[in-house]
Design a protein around this motif. Structure first.
Motif, PDB file in Angstrom:
ATOM      1  N   ILE A  52       0.839  -1.206   0.000  1.00  0.00           N
ATOM      2  CA  ILE A  52       0.000   0.000   0.000  1.00  0.00           C
ATOM      3  C   ILE A  52       0.869   1.250   0.000  1.00  0.00           C
ATOM      4  N   MET A  53       1.945   1.234   0.798  1.00  0.00           N
ATOM      5  CA  MET A  53       2.829   2.397   0.850  1.00  0.00           C
ATOM      6  C   MET A  53       3.529   2.621  -0.490  1.00  0.00           C
ATOM      7  N   ASN A  54       3.877   1.537  -1.164  1.00  0.00           N
ATOM      8  CA  ASN A  54       4.467   1.676  -2.503  1.00  0.00           C
ATOM      9  C   ASN A  54       3.483   2.338  -3.454  1.00  0.00           C
ATOM     10  N   ASP A  55       2.221   1.941  -3.353  1.00  0.00           N
ATOM     11  CA  ASP A  55       1.195   2.560  -4.196  1.00  0.00           C
ATOM     12  C   ASP A  55       1.048   4.044  -3.858  1.00  0.00           C
ATOM     13  N   LEU A  56       1.052   4.364  -2.575  1.00  0.00           N
ATOM     14  CA  LEU A  56       0.934   5.760  -2.151  1.00  0.00           C
ATOM     15  C   LEU A  56       2.106   6.592  -2.679  1.00  0.00           C
ATOM     16  N   LYS A  57       3.297   6.031  -2.613  1.00  0.00           N
ATOM     17  CA  LYS A  57       4.488   6.734  -3.115  1.00  0.00           C
ATOM     18  C   LYS A  57       4.333   7.087  -4.595  1.00  0.00           C
ATOM     19  N   ASN A  58       3.771   6.173  -5.348  1.00  0.00           N
ATOM     20  CA  ASN A  58       3.614   6.393  -6.786  1.00  0.00           C
ATOM     21  C   ASN A  58       2.455   7.340  -7.113  1.00  0.00           C
ATOM     22  N   GLU A  59       1.652   7.649  -6.110  1.00  0.00           N
ATOM     23  CA  GLU A  59       0.497   8.530  -6.325  1.00  0.00           C
ATOM     24  C   GLU A  59       0.756   9.964  -5.883  1.00  0.00           C
ATOM     25  N   VAL A  60       1.953  10.261  -5.369  1.00  0.00           N
ATOM     26  CA  VAL A  60       2.237  11.605  -4.856  1.00  0.00           C
ATOM     27  C   VAL A  60       2.164  12.618  -5.991  1.00  0.00           C
ATOM     28  N   LYS A  61       1.405  13.665  -5.772  1.00  0.00           N
ATOM     29  CA  LYS A  61       1.269  14.736  -6.758  1.00  0.00           C
ATOM     30  C   LYS A  61       2.055  15.963  -6.296  1.00  0.00           C
ATOM     31  N   GLU A  62       2.122  16.975  -7.149  1.00  0.00           N
ATOM     32  CA  GLU A  62       2.828  18.201  -6.776  1.00  0.00           C
ATOM     33  C   GLU A  62       2.237  18.773  -5.497  1.00  0.00           C
ATOM     34  N   TYR A  63       3.139  19.193  -4.607  1.00  0.00           N
ATOM     35  CA  TYR A  63       2.773  19.709  -3.281  1.00  0.00           C
ATOM     36  C   TYR A  63       2.053  18.656  -2.437  1.00  0.00           C
ATOM     37  N   ASP A  64       2.054  17.415  -2.920  1.00  0.00           N
ATOM     38  CA  ASP A  64       1.368  16.319  -2.223  1.00  0.00           C
ATOM     39  C   ASP A  64      -0.036  16.751  -1.794  1.00  0.00           C
ATOM     40  N   ILE A  65      -0.804  17.267  -2.741  1.00  0.00           N
ATOM     41  CA  ILE A  65      -2.117  17.840  -2.435  1.00  0.00           C
ATOM     42  C   ILE A  65      -3.104  16.792  -1.929  1.00  0.00           C
ATOM     43  N   THR A  66      -2.835  15.504  -2.200  1.00  0.00           N
ATOM     44  CA  THR A  66      -3.730  14.455  -1.708  1.00  0.00           C
ATOM     45  C   THR A  66      -3.207  13.821  -0.415  1.00  0.00           C
ATOM     46  N   ASN A  67      -2.150  14.426   0.148  1.00  0.00           N
ATOM     47  CA  ASN A  67      -1.606  14.008   1.449  1.00  0.00           C
ATOM     48  C   ASN A  67      -1.237  12.522   1.488  1.00  0.00           C
ATOM     49  N   ARG A  68      -0.530  12.077   0.455  1.00  0.00           N
ATOM     50  CA  ARG A  68      -0.034  10.697   0.472  1.00  0.00           C
ATOM     51  C   ARG A  68       0.962  10.498   1.615  1.00  0.00           C
ATOM     52  N   GLU A  69       1.691  11.566   1.951  1.00  0.00           N
ATOM     53  CA  GLU A  69       2.653  11.461   3.058  1.00  0.00           C
ATOM     54  C   GLU A  69       1.942  11.104   4.359  1.00  0.00           C
TER      55      GLU A  69
END
Length: 296
Positions: free
Chosen positions: A132-149
């Protein structure tokens, strides 16, 4: 600049004598050349310091950390004059535009999540959470607007310490170790930021009226793995059986370790300097490798 990290708990007063730090305890004294000191940690609210010593430590760019009555880092001494080219660097910092900062923050978040995955894998957590964390890493957008971090961090801490663990719980002893280590790490970044001529208040992402070192809070993210690794050892391997003083020493001593920066071994403070130099020059961030297999 030397590589000594000096922690002082049991002393009456600290004085300057011929470019040396002199530590007095009753009738005894210890003399340490200031040029040999990289970081000085003062962990006793009763210790008396001289102004001459404070100025000399500042002139020599010694990272001075003062702990509070709870033995947690509370104050850092930084020189007013940090870099001969400070105005030029500051002007460049003020010109960082939205695109640059958003891209930089995305890179920092991706690297941070990647490091957390590496930690979990190193300690044997090969499970769905890592996927799941690998998927989240690949979903990070500019400024991490979806708060994947934030989502990744929640999974990370729950995987390590259980679903009841909360990073905001100040009474939890695990957080005491983490906060102590992170505070020292932040001081290293603050010191380098000032030395390089940047303004520590002008951030990439973190914003707070109360955080005068917001830029350090931003840039230290990819280095947190160093603290996490040691705290996991203290909690999971050593079962927190050691007294606080010994565990604290482990966290202090890890700043003498080396990491790989673009394939070359560097002490952590040098690695931070190189990391900041790349950001100031708006170059690609250096490749960082944290050789945990060598830290056991």
């Amino acid at each position: 600049m030397g590589w000594k990290i000096v922690e002082i708990e049991n002393a009456d007063r600290l004085r300057l004598f011929l470019d040396n730090l002199v530590i007095y305890k009753e009738e005894d004294k210890i003399i340490i050349p200031i040029n040999d000191i990289d970081t000085l940690i003062i962990d006793n609210v009763q210790i008396n310091l001289s102004i001459h010593l404070i100025n000399k430590l500042s002139e020599n760019n010694v990272n001075v950390i003062i702990c509070n009555e709870k033995h947690l880092p509370n104050t850092q001494l930084l020189p007013i004059i940090g870099n001969y080219n400070a105005l030029k660097v500051l002007n460049k910092q003020l010109e960082w535009n939205h695109q640059y900062k958003s891209n930089l923050w995305k890179k920092l978040v991706v690297q941070k999540i990647d490091n957390q995955i590496e930690i979990l894998s190193f300690f044997g957590y090969y499970n769905d959470n890592v996927k799941i964390m690998n998927d989240l890493k690949n979903e990070v957008k500019e400024y991490d607007i979806t708060n994947r971090e934030g989502h990744a961090a929640k999974i990370y801490w729950h995987t390590l310490f259980g679903r009841e663990f909360n990073r905001r719980d100040e009474e939890n002893p695990i957080n005491k170790y983490l906060n102590y280590g992170y505070a020292i790490l932040r001081s290293y970044f603050s010191k380098s930021i000032v030395k390089k001529g940047l303004d520590p208040r002008i951030s990439i992402f973190h914003k707070s009226f109360h955080n005068h070192f917001a830029l350090a809070s931003d840039l230290m993210e990819v280095f947190r793995i160093i603290i996490d690794f040691e705290v996991i050892k203290i909690v999971e391997v050593e079962k927190m059986q050691k007294p606080w003083y010994e565990s604290k020493q482990q966290l202090i001593e890890l700043f003498n370790r080396r990491i790989l920066v673009d394939g070359k071994e560097q002490f952590i403070n040098n690695a931070i300097d190189l990391f900041l130099e790349a950001i100031i020059a708006e170059r690609e961030l250096p490749t960082l490798v944290f050789p945990m297999y060598e830290w056991n």
